[in-house]
Design an enzyme around this catalytic site. Structure first.
Site, short mmCIF file in Angstrom:
data_model
loop_
_atom_site.label_atom_id
_atom_site.label_comp_id
_atom_site.label_asym_id
_atom_site.label_seq_id
_atom_site.Cartn_x
_atom_site.Cartn_y
_atom_site.Cartn_z
CB SER A 1 -0.86 -0.02 1.26
OG SER A 1 -1.43 1.25 1.49
CE1 TYR B 1 -3.89 -2.37 5.58
CE2 TYR B 1 -3.39 -0.05 5.24
CZ TYR B 1 -3.67 -1.29 4.73
OH TYR B 1 -3.71 -1.47 3.37
CE LYS C 1 -1.64 -4.31 3.46
NZ LYS C 1 -1.92 -5.58 2.77
#
Lengths: 343, 343
Positions: free
Chosen positions: A129, A153, A157
């Site tokens: 991302s 989050y 990643k």
């Protein structure tokens, strides 16, 4: 490129996963889906089959953290590569429940990679991302920019990117593509598959779509005083079908063998649109009003984020083709025909 | 401070774990050990019991990645806090086998924290490392210095620190101590427990000790041209008994409740010694020759690393007390009486 190679798509019943299955099948790949359905519906796979003219999509219901299931899949299916979408993805939830994110995303990926190693499958395309760029010092964002994360989050990643980088260093025979997505929106033009968030949507487009159908009264726009053209946040929205095609292009590049074995690539359009640009475009595409109110900024949001997509074009010959009107029209088409999503 | 609180020590059969069990028992805590014995011997716990005048040390053989076992332990034992040592620790091996490190260290810690959360145990002292400072821009190293990692082992420590920070943000009732160890050496003064590396030692002191007993012909000194007083690398060696006491002090501070719930603390002496300092001191303490040869630098090694230990003294009233002579004498005492370690 003719191929019948089989791809294991983890999280293949989800939003990006289901669209990627369609594009893989269209490009001649076979797909096998593994999904725990914690945030998706098996109906999406029925529709993928319908769109793709298949009787059904081979499907394993289960979790990437289950090594026994993974062993079974890799034994039963001759997998060429994994495309790894499975993971939790809500920033706010990750702040509340960090361990769930580290367990599902990080520990889950370790479990998947270990199973791949056990079975000699060493090709993976990973769903990363643009969040790994944190608050970029400048735009457009290039792949070599410094990385950081502002929430669990994003950190999950980043950790997975680091683990994959270490895995490549330990064994350069691995082929690893880290695809850093900007903001996926839109839906398949058939209107059969699209984004189906559980509960209140975290992302802008599904929220706008629900305002347009009257499910919500108005859109809250978080911040009207950012240093952007109209004061609202600017993002690089990319049509999910373009994004899905990026995965196919990465696999095809690995098959050709003319790219580095460790690929770090932005998947974006290179074009930034503000929240108000999106509201206006969606209202036009749908012919509905999208009332909004400017409210306070949301913690952790940045002003402006869009990609430099040049490297993707250069390395994997991929470029986003769909414009803002198509993003809005396809979202609307999906929303109108599936007001309750897959239910 | 009188207490009979029960502490679960993961990795309690290992080098630092076993010494910490001794100091916990001496301070009036009860201990329960969980260890998978992948890099340690149950004999160490028999000796911990002997040193501490206990019949035996409650011991569960198993893995922190086993949620069923963890549930059993937390049900059977009223645990006040966990001290979490369990993990793999060889830098070179981590480069070769990164997934094992991310699985054991990172996924293992997630599994442990989730079990703690299920059972309402929210105190943890974590075994971090000065390696999280990467190559520091200056010395002595203070806790607020920027963090980085240069290998999967270090990255696994950094990831765990980040996860624990996120956990604290999500629920500030957690009490979390991140103890960043400098270079533990030495052994218990009884000579009954000490460092027992499997195979060729990765660390300087056990290697020197094996040269002194004639097990190896000479010591390879990696680099003689660093910008240090004698050209060899400088580190902050700390006696393992001092280090063990730091853990007790952190627990006592949590019990008093006069420290922040998230503690980041260096455990070092504040004194840097070069490789040649160590060779000389060990030769004197043992009365043996320690032949050495200067060889090429080792990738990833830094010139100089020592702690500013002031914060530990201020917050948890801990300070290293044992000097270089004691470090060498105690290592020698252990090595002489246990030339084959615990075997």
């Amino acid at each position: 490129m003719q191929t019948t190679k089989k791809i294991l798509v983890t999280g293949g019943a989800g939003y990006i996963g289901s669209h990627t299955c369609v594009e893989l099948l269209a490009a001649g790949f076979q797909v096998v889906v593994l999904d725990n359905l914690c945030n998706s519906s098996p109906e999406s796979l029925r529709r993928v089959a319908e769109i793709s003219g298949q009787a059904s999509i081979p499907f394993y219901e289960g979790d990437i953290r289950d090594p026994v299931l993974l062993d079974r899949i890799f034994k039963e299916q001759a997998i060429y590569s994994v495309i790894h979408f499975a993971g939790l993805k809500a920033v706010g939830e990750s702040v509340e429940k960090p361990l769930e994110y580290y367990d599902n995303n990080v520990a889950g990926t370790v479990s998947l990679l270990q199973a791949m190693q056990r079975h000699g499958v060493r090709n993976i395309v990973f769903s990363s991302s643009a969040t790994v760029y944190g608050d970029p010092h400048t735009t457009p964002i290039q792949e070599h920019f410094p990385l950081s994360a502002t929430n669990p989050y994003g950190r999950s990643k980043l950790m997975i990117e680091e683990m994959l980088g270490d895995l490549y260093k330990a064994d350069p025979a691995w082929k690893i593509a880290l695809l850093r997505y900007f903001n996926p929106v839109g839906a398949h033009e058939s209107g059969k598959i699209g984004e189906d968030p559980q509960g209140v949507p975290n992302n802008l487009m599904p929220y706008i779509a629900r305002v347009a159908v009257g499910q919500y009264e108005y859109l809250s726009v978080f911040g009207g005083d950012y240093p952007t053209q109209d004061g609202t946040g600017v993002r690089d929205y990319i049509h999910v079908v373009d994004l899905a095609k990026g995965h196919v292009k990465a696999l095809e590049a690995f098959l050709r063998g003319d790219v580095p074995n460790l690929l770090l690539i932005n998947l974006g359009t290179g074009q930034g649109y503000s929240v108000l640009d999106m509201v206006k475009a969606f209202a036009e595409a749908s012919g509905r009003e999208v009332p909004y109110r400017i409210v306070a900024r949301r913690a952790g949001d940045i002003a402006c984020c869009y990609a430099d997509p040049a490297l993707a074009e250069q390395l994997i010959h991929w470029k986003a083709e769909k414009n803002l009107v198509e993003m809005c029209q396809d979202t609307w088409h999906w929303q109108k025909h599936n007001p309750q999503g897959y239910n």
